[in-house]
Design an enzyme around this catalytic site. Sequence first.
Site, short mmCIF file in Angstrom:
data_model
loop_
_atom_site.label_atom_id
_atom_site.label_comp_id
_atom_site.label_asym_id
_atom_site.label_seq_id
_atom_site.Cartn_x
_atom_site.Cartn_y
_atom_site.Cartn_z
N ARG A 196 0.88 -1.18 0.00
CA ARG A 196 0.00 0.00 0.00
C ARG A 196 0.91 1.22 0.00
O ARG A 196 1.64 1.45 0.97
CB ARG A 196 -0.92 -0.01 1.21
CG ARG A 196 -1.64 1.30 1.41
CD ARG A 196 -2.78 1.24 2.39
NE ARG A 196 -3.93 0.56 1.82
CZ ARG A 196 -5.18 0.69 2.27
NH1 ARG A 196 -5.44 1.47 3.29
NH2 ARG A 196 -6.16 0.03 1.71
N HIS A 203 -7.04 0.59 -6.81
CA HIS A 203 -7.27 -0.25 -5.62
C HIS A 203 -7.94 -1.55 -6.13
O HIS A 203 -9.12 -1.77 -5.93
CB HIS A 203 -8.18 0.51 -4.66
CG HIS A 203 -8.23 -0.04 -3.27
ND1 HIS A 203 -7.47 -1.12 -2.85
CD2 HIS A 203 -8.95 0.35 -2.18
CE1 HIS A 203 -7.73 -1.36 -1.58
NE2 HIS A 203 -8.62 -0.50 -1.15
N GLN A 262 -10.03 -4.00 -3.92
CA GLN A 262 -11.32 -3.42 -3.60
C GLN A 262 -12.30 -3.59 -4.77
O GLN A 262 -13.42 -4.07 -4.60
CB GLN A 262 -11.13 -1.92 -3.29
CG GLN A 262 -12.41 -1.22 -2.90
CD GLN A 262 -12.86 -1.63 -1.51
OE1 GLN A 262 -12.11 -1.53 -0.57
NE2 GLN A 262 -14.09 -2.10 -1.39
N ASP A 266 -17.25 7.10 -2.29
CA ASP A 266 -16.02 6.97 -1.50
C ASP A 266 -15.73 8.34 -0.89
O ASP A 266 -16.38 9.33 -1.24
CB ASP A 266 -14.87 6.51 -2.43
CG ASP A 266 -13.56 6.26 -1.70
OD1 ASP A 266 -13.57 6.17 -0.46
OD2 ASP A 266 -12.51 6.17 -2.38
N CYS A 292 -16.49 1.70 -0.11
CA CYS A 292 -15.33 0.86 0.22
C CYS A 292 -14.96 0.96 1.70
O CYS A 292 -14.30 0.07 2.22
CB CYS A 292 -14.15 1.25 -0.65
SG CYS A 292 -13.72 2.99 -0.50
N ARG A 294 -13.74 -8.73 0.91
CA ARG A 294 -12.31 -8.46 0.70
C ARG A 294 -11.49 -9.68 1.12
O ARG A 294 -10.55 -10.09 0.44
CB ARG A 294 -11.87 -7.24 1.54
CG ARG A 294 -12.49 -5.91 1.16
CD ARG A 294 -11.93 -5.38 -0.15
NE ARG A 294 -10.49 -5.28 -0.14
CZ ARG A 294 -9.80 -4.26 0.39
NH1 ARG A 294 -10.41 -3.23 0.90
NH2 ARG A 294 -8.47 -4.24 0.34
#
Length: 299
Positions: A101, A128, A131, A217, A257, A285
């Site tokens: 990340r 991402h 996700q 988001d 998310c 996830r």
Amino acid sequence: MNKDLISINDLSVKEIEGVFNLTSKIKRNKSAFANKLKGKSVALIFQKPSNRTRVSFEVGIWQLGGNCIYLGPGEISLGVRESVEDVAKTLSRYLDAIVARTYKHSDVLDLAKYSKIPVINGLSDLTHPCQGLADLFTIKEKLGKLKGVKLAYIGDGNNVCHSLMYGSMKLGVNLKIATPKGYEPNKKITRESGIPLGNISNDPSEAVGSADVIYTDVWASMGEESEAEQRKNIFKDFQINTRLAAKAKKNYLFMHCLPAHRGEEVSAEILDSKHSIVFDQAENRLHVQKAILLSLLAI
Ligand code: CP
Ligand code: NVA
């Protein structure tokens, strides 16, 4: 599959379907996969905070019988204490895979380029993919299909939006995006994903019209904290609330998310409503990432 998962664009439709099929199997029968990563070690190199990504990867690796090493911002100091190239070459001698990340997307690309082991993008400033895959898997699980599903993404044209663009276009989802002017998705990703330009606008009402799924988001992503106050004003007409959601189909689903900011990009009323599937999304996830790990490690 390619060595790495940097972007959903790296995957063919067949590969995504393979990941989804494996995800369903893993979700149905966790114990059947309990030893698949036995003797294998995976490191999580995280430059940014995380709840879902970190915990779901750590737990997922543990459930598969593997060993997980968390390397937070203070530990490796990617590119500061040591070059990304040297980190990648060193860790390739110890590990079986890396989840990264990062702030800069180029750091994930460099890790992948210089390491001999699979690198999974656990969120960069550009995409991402874990996700996006979990989100599309969740929609399929809830609606029984992806083709023709109308997904409205409202808010910032950011990393999450970009991954939904790649995935939606590959799987036949009718994705409509509405952002404030100047916050549209990245132009290269718009082109590469093949999303019709008419599907991107600055009109949230139009985008949400007859939607099966509404997605939003945060307005300021990690790394953009200094813009958060200014963005609250710029994005105020893009909040998902009962007035806007009334334009969607009656039984619409709401997705985010997470982390979410009640009263900013989404009202508490919507986030906590019966339409909201945000925690199913968060759970998936775990299952999807286990399938990604096994697919990349060809197990
Ligand atoms: N959605 C998501 O990636 O959450 P975290 O930032 O908590 O990992
Ligand atoms: N766009 C958000 C997603 C967090 C999971 C961010 O990058 O901070």
